[in-house]
Design a protein around this motif. Structure first.
Motif, PDB file in Angstrom:
ATOM      1  N   LYS A 106      29.966  40.080  44.867  1.00 30.30           N
ATOM      2  CA  LYS A 106      30.761  40.529  46.015  1.00 30.30           C
ATOM      3  C   LYS A 106      31.471  39.423  46.784  1.00 30.30           C
ATOM      4  CE  LYS A 106      26.682  40.834  48.945  1.00 30.30           C
ATOM      5  NZ  LYS A 106      25.831  41.741  49.696  1.00 30.30           N
ATOM      6  N   ARG A 107      31.081  38.176  46.617  1.00 31.65           N
ATOM      7  CA  ARG A 107      31.776  37.079  47.298  1.00 31.65           C
ATOM      8  C   ARG A 107      32.852  36.443  46.429  1.00 31.65           C
ATOM      9  NH1 ARG A 107      28.483  32.768  49.694  1.00 31.65           N
ATOM     10  NH2 ARG A 107      30.453  32.264  50.661  1.00 31.65           N
ATOM     11  N   MET A 108      33.026  36.925  45.214  1.00 34.18           N
ATOM     12  CA  MET A 108      34.066  36.422  44.327  1.00 34.18           C
ATOM     13  C   MET A 108      35.381  37.081  44.733  1.00 34.18           C
ATOM     14  SD  MET A 108      35.125  34.497  41.975  1.00 34.18           S
ATOM     15  CE  MET A 108      33.549  33.757  41.651  1.00 34.18           C
ATOM     16  N   LEU A 123      40.078  40.756  31.661  1.00 34.44           N
ATOM     17  CA  LEU A 123      39.438  40.432  32.936  1.00 34.44           C
ATOM     18  C   LEU A 123      38.906  41.715  33.544  1.00 34.44           C
ATOM     19  CD1 LEU A 123      38.745  38.509  35.298  1.00 34.44           C
ATOM     20  CD2 LEU A 123      41.038  38.995  36.202  1.00 34.44           C
ATOM     21  N   MET A 124      37.617  41.698  33.877  1.00 30.30           N
ATOM     22  CA  MET A 124      37.003  42.840  34.554  1.00 30.30           C
ATOM     23  C   MET A 124      36.231  42.332  35.760  1.00 30.30           C
ATOM     24  SD  MET A 124      34.060  45.511  33.325  1.00 30.30           S
ATOM     25  CE  MET A 124      35.097  46.768  32.607  1.00 30.30           C
ATOM     26  N   MET A 125      36.507  42.936  36.900  1.00 30.75           N
ATOM     27  CA  MET A 125      35.731  42.710  38.126  1.00 30.75           C
ATOM     28  C   MET A 125      35.293  44.074  38.620  1.00 30.75           C
ATOM     29  SD  MET A 125      37.867  39.830  40.203  1.00 30.75           S
ATOM     30  CE  MET A 125      36.531  39.636  41.393  1.00 30.75           C
ATOM     31  N   GLU A 126      33.998  44.309  38.630  1.00 35.04           N
ATOM     32  CA  GLU A 126      33.481  45.600  39.051  1.00 35.04           C
ATOM     33  C   GLU A 126      32.457  45.377  40.169  1.00 35.04           C
ATOM     34  OE1 GLU A 126      32.088  49.791  37.144  1.00 35.04           O
ATOM     35  OE2 GLU A 126      31.794  48.003  35.945  1.00 35.04           O
ATOM     36  N   ASN A 132      32.268  46.548  49.512  1.00 35.42           N
ATOM     37  CA  ASN A 132      33.513  46.392  50.262  1.00 35.42           C
ATOM     38  C   ASN A 132      34.234  45.080  49.943  1.00 35.42           C
ATOM     39  OD1 ASN A 132      35.434  47.364  52.025  1.00 35.42           O
ATOM     40  ND2 ASN A 132      34.475  46.436  53.809  1.00 35.42           N
ATOM     41  N   VAL A 133      34.381  44.758  48.674  1.00 40.56           N
ATOM     42  CA  VAL A 133      35.008  43.509  48.249  1.00 40.56           C
ATOM     43  C   VAL A 133      36.510  43.548  48.517  1.00 40.56           C
ATOM     44  CG1 VAL A 133      35.500  42.032  46.269  1.00 40.56           C
ATOM     45  CG2 VAL A 133      33.238  43.054  46.544  1.00 40.56           C
ATOM     46  N   GLN A 134      36.985  42.476  49.124  1.00 40.75           N
ATOM     47  CA  GLN A 134      38.400  42.339  49.455  1.00 40.75           C
ATOM     48  C   GLN A 134      38.917  41.035  48.854  1.00 40.75           C
ATOM     49  OE1 GLN A 134      39.141  42.417  53.661  1.00 40.75           O
ATOM     50  NE2 GLN A 134      41.339  42.261  53.403  1.00 40.75           N
ATOM     51  N   LEU A 135      39.778  41.145  47.845  1.00 39.05           N
ATOM     52  CA  LEU A 135      40.352  39.959  47.216  1.00 39.05           C
ATOM     53  C   LEU A 135      41.306  39.268  48.179  1.00 39.05           C
ATOM     54  CD1 LEU A 135      41.202  41.364  43.675  1.00 39.05           C
ATOM     55  CD2 LEU A 135      39.247  39.959  44.334  1.00 39.05           C
ATOM     56  N   GLN A 136      41.436  37.951  48.053  1.00 39.68           N
ATOM     57  CA  GLN A 136      42.368  37.223  48.899  1.00 39.68           C
ATOM     58  C   GLN A 136      43.804  37.488  48.481  1.00 39.68           C
ATOM     59  OE1 GLN A 136      41.319  33.086  49.330  1.00 39.68           O
ATOM     60  NE2 GLN A 136      39.212  33.594  49.822  1.00 39.68           N
ATOM     61  N   SER A 137      44.072  37.483  47.160  1.00 39.98           N
ATOM     62  CA  SER A 137      45.437  37.651  46.667  1.00 39.98           C
ATOM     63  C   SER A 137      45.412  38.065  45.202  1.00 39.98           C
ATOM     64  CB  SER A 137      46.201  36.331  46.815  1.00 39.98           C
ATOM     65  OG  SER A 137      47.479  36.421  46.214  1.00 39.98           O
ATOM     66  N   ARG A 155      38.021  46.906  46.943  1.00 39.27           N
ATOM     67  CA  ARG A 155      38.562  47.782  47.978  1.00 39.27           C
ATOM     68  C   ARG A 155      40.029  47.524  48.284  1.00 39.27           C
ATOM     69  NH1 ARG A 155      35.941  52.149  49.389  1.00 39.27           N
ATOM     70  NH2 ARG A 155      33.784  51.849  49.918  1.00 39.27           N
ATOM     71  N   LYS A 156      40.356  46.242  48.535  1.00 47.54           N
ATOM     72  CA  LYS A 156      41.731  45.927  48.923  1.00 47.54           C
ATOM     73  C   LYS A 156      41.994  44.443  48.760  1.00 47.54           C
ATOM     74  CE  LYS A 156      40.197  46.128  53.721  1.00 47.54           C
ATOM     75  NZ  LYS A 156      40.432  46.707  55.034  1.00 47.54           N
ATOM     76  N   VAL A 157      43.210  44.034  49.167  1.00 45.39           N
ATOM     77  CA  VAL A 157      43.661  42.656  49.042  1.00 45.39           C
ATOM     78  C   VAL A 157      44.176  42.205  50.404  1.00 45.39           C
ATOM     79  CG1 VAL A 157      45.246  41.109  47.834  1.00 45.39           C
ATOM     80  CG2 VAL A 157      44.322  43.103  46.645  1.00 45.39           C
ATOM     81  N   ARG A 158      43.791  41.005  50.829  1.00 40.33           N
ATOM     82  CA  ARG A 158      44.249  40.483  52.131  1.00 40.33           C
ATOM     83  C   ARG A 158      45.741  40.214  52.149  1.00 40.33           C
ATOM     84  NH1 ARG A 158      39.332  36.707  52.311  1.00 40.33           N
ATOM     85  NH2 ARG A 158      37.808  38.117  53.188  1.00 40.33           N
ATOM     86  N   GLU A 159      46.209  39.454  51.136  1.00 36.03           N
ATOM     87  CA  GLU A 159      47.636  39.140  51.057  1.00 36.03           C
ATOM     88  C   GLU A 159      48.362  40.400  50.592  1.00 36.03           C
ATOM     89  OE1 GLU A 159      50.035  36.588  47.988  1.00 36.03           O
ATOM     90  OE2 GLU A 159      48.917  35.272  49.341  1.00 36.03           O
TER      91      GLU A 159
END
Length: 192
Positions: A106-108, A123-126, A132-137, A155-159
């Motif tokens: 979850k911190r990736m 590439l798989m990220m599950e 509530n994982v939020q990717l930076q970009s 969940r979503k992306v910051r950028e």
């Protein structure tokens, strides 16, 4: 978020999906690790520099995969249930990597190191919905022109910049994303 991969895709990419979903080893020699921290991972990698497949499970102390840069022939990386993992490795040092799977990491959230993964096909990220994982970009994904399957359960992306996956991924066969990420991808017919 639970991703639903079609059985047809699992069969078509039978080298990657059994590995990503179940941890089935796609190639030998393999380095299987559990209950690792950063120092233990570095020691294990130094002891097995010929590894082409790395599997890491149940390592809540692990924060970095940086030692994987010591594996010049690395092809497959699977990481399951490492909730504090937040750093990838220098991917340009492992130019042959074909597939990476992260589950419950979850911190990736920073995918910048993926820009050096020129040969990456899968590439798989599950993640679980409550993580509530939020990717930076999504922009680091733009350089992955060999990607064939992309499965993102976040969940979503910051950028807020959108990624045109048709232009970015000419080899793409399958894109599986959770509903919260839909608005970050441009598809045919969308206005840029």
């Amino acid at each position: 978020m639970a991703l639903h991969i079609s059985p047809e895709l699992i069969n078509r990419f039978s080298e990657f999906y059994p590995f990503a979903l179940d941890g089935t080893v796609p190639a030998e020699p393999v380095l299987k690790l559990e209950q690792m921290d950063n120092d233990m991972l570095a020691d294990a990698v130094r002891g097995r520099l010929d590894a082409v497949c790395v599997i890491v499970r149940d390592s809540p102390q692990l924060q970095s995969l940086a030692p994987l840069a010591m594996l010049p022939d690395l092809l497959w990386v699977g990481v399951w249930n490492c909730p504090n993992l937040c750093e990838l490795w220098q991917m340009s040092a492992t130019p042959a990597v074909r597939g990476i799977a992260f589950t419950s990491c979850k911190r990736m959230t920073d995918l910048a190191a993926l820009a050096g993964a020129q040969s990456l096909e899968h590439l798989m990220m599950e993640n679980r919905p409550w993580e509530n994982v939020q990717l930076q970009s999504l922009m680091p994904l733009r350089g992955l022109s060999n990607i064939r399957t992309l499965d993102l359960g976040c969940r979503k992306v910051r950028e807020k910049e959108k990624l045109d996956f048709h232009a970015a991924f000419p080899q793409l066969v399958s894109l599986t994303i959770t509903p919260g990420l839909r608005k970050f991808f441009i598809s045919r017919g969308d206005k840029k």
